[in-house]
Design an enzyme around this catalytic site. Structure first.
Site, mmCIF file in Angstrom:
data_model
loop_
_atom_site.group_PDB
_atom_site.id
_atom_site.type_symbol
_atom_site.label_atom_id
_atom_site.label_comp_id
_atom_site.label_asym_id
_atom_site.label_seq_id
_atom_site.Cartn_x
_atom_site.Cartn_y
_atom_site.Cartn_z
ATOM 1 N N HIS A 96 0.834 -1.196 0.000
ATOM 2 C CA HIS A 96 0.000 0.000 0.000
ATOM 3 C C HIS A 96 0.875 1.254 0.000
ATOM 4 O O HIS A 96 2.096 1.187 0.197
ATOM 5 C CB HIS A 96 -0.916 0.025 1.230
ATOM 6 C CG HIS A 96 -2.081 -0.915 1.115
ATOM 7 N ND1 HIS A 96 -1.992 -2.251 1.443
ATOM 8 C CD2 HIS A 96 -3.360 -0.717 0.704
ATOM 9 C CE1 HIS A 96 -3.159 -2.827 1.243
ATOM 10 N NE2 HIS A 96 -4.008 -1.928 0.797
ATOM 11 N N LYS A 149 -0.285 4.640 4.718
ATOM 12 C CA LYS A 149 -1.115 3.668 5.444
ATOM 13 C C LYS A 149 -0.488 3.368 6.801
ATOM 14 O O LYS A 149 0.715 3.123 6.905
ATOM 15 C CB LYS A 149 -1.278 2.387 4.625
ATOM 16 C CG LYS A 149 -2.287 1.418 5.240
ATOM 17 C CD LYS A 149 -2.674 0.321 4.263
ATOM 18 C CE LYS A 149 -3.667 -0.651 4.866
ATOM 19 N NZ LYS A 149 -4.931 0.021 5.250
#
Length: 242
Positions: free
Chosen positions: A131, A135
């Protein structure tokens, strides 16, 4: 047509959902970013979508129950406390909680469960996810969702069979373990691969998210589907009928 309210409307997902609603048959019922405002929002909507924080889940559930409307919770990083609160609320209202609202990921989880069940425990399972650099939780909610699907297929508890953060001299891989690896960097919306490794062969099931809008479209579809459902805890698989 449903009137949908967004909790966490100024976040990345909240903005993406608002954009999808603007181009859909459903109405945007408004958005809030502080959980104490959720009660007023709930009174004006048919259903709520919550992409805020784990700490706000209890209050947001209370807001939905006070207005007797459904709520879809896409917030990740939830612990046992929040899961228990969701279970309790689902006795009174429809609640859909998921680590990923993508329709593609929902189908992927179904395929993972089928593969893990049919291939059996001799095949090792590893879950790799990547990600964007912002995140804050790992493994991702989606990785955990996929891990739960694999664990359920084998009739085991994920918490007691998961391995992550391998570093140094870790010893041999534990039999029956489900491994997790998390990568972070750049602007990646979401990459997930479930690797089933057998003797001299390997199967990889994967999903790539090219834009956050795929999660927003799934969230809107899930929220609209919740309207009119009886009180219960639901998943995105219920939305797809699988």
């Amino acid at each position: 047509m449903a009137k949908i309210g967004i909790i966490g409307s100024e976040g990345r997902m909240g903005q993406a959902i608002a954009a999808v609603l603007a181009d859909s048959e459903h109405d945007f019922g408004g958005g809030v970013d502080r959980d104490e405002q959720a009660f007023e929002l709930a009174g004006e909507c048919d259903v709520l979508i919550d992409f805020s924080s784990p700490q706000a889940v209890e209050n947001n559930l209370q807001a939905a129950m006070s207005a007797n409307i459904p709520i879809l919770i896409g917030t990740t990083g939830l612990g046992a406390l929040e899961m228990g609160q969701i279970d309790d609320a689902a006795h009174d209202i429809p609640v859909l909680q998921t680590g990923n609202t993508s329709l593609g990921v929902t189908l992927l989880a179904h395929l993972v469960r089928e593969a893990a069940s049919r291939l059996g425990p001799d095949w090792d399972i590893e879950i790799l996810e990547m990600h964007h650099r912002h995140k804050v939780d790992a493994p991702s909610g989606t990785a955990l969702l996929l891990g739960e699907a694999a664990a359920a297929a084998r009739g085991i508890d994920l918490a007691s069979h998961s391995e992550s953060g391998r570093d140094g001299h870790t010893g041999a891989r534990a039999a029956g373990a489900i491994g997790f690896a998390a990568l972070r960097g750049g602007s990646v919306a979401g990459e997930h691969s479930v690797i089933l490794a057998g003797t001299e062969e390997r199967l990889t099931l994967s999903h790539s998210a090219e834009n956050r809008s795929i999660f927003a479209r799934g969230a809107v579809r899930g929220a609209a589907w919740l309207v009119g459902q009886p009180p219960r805890r639901y998943t995105m698989q219920d939305v797809l009928g699988i």
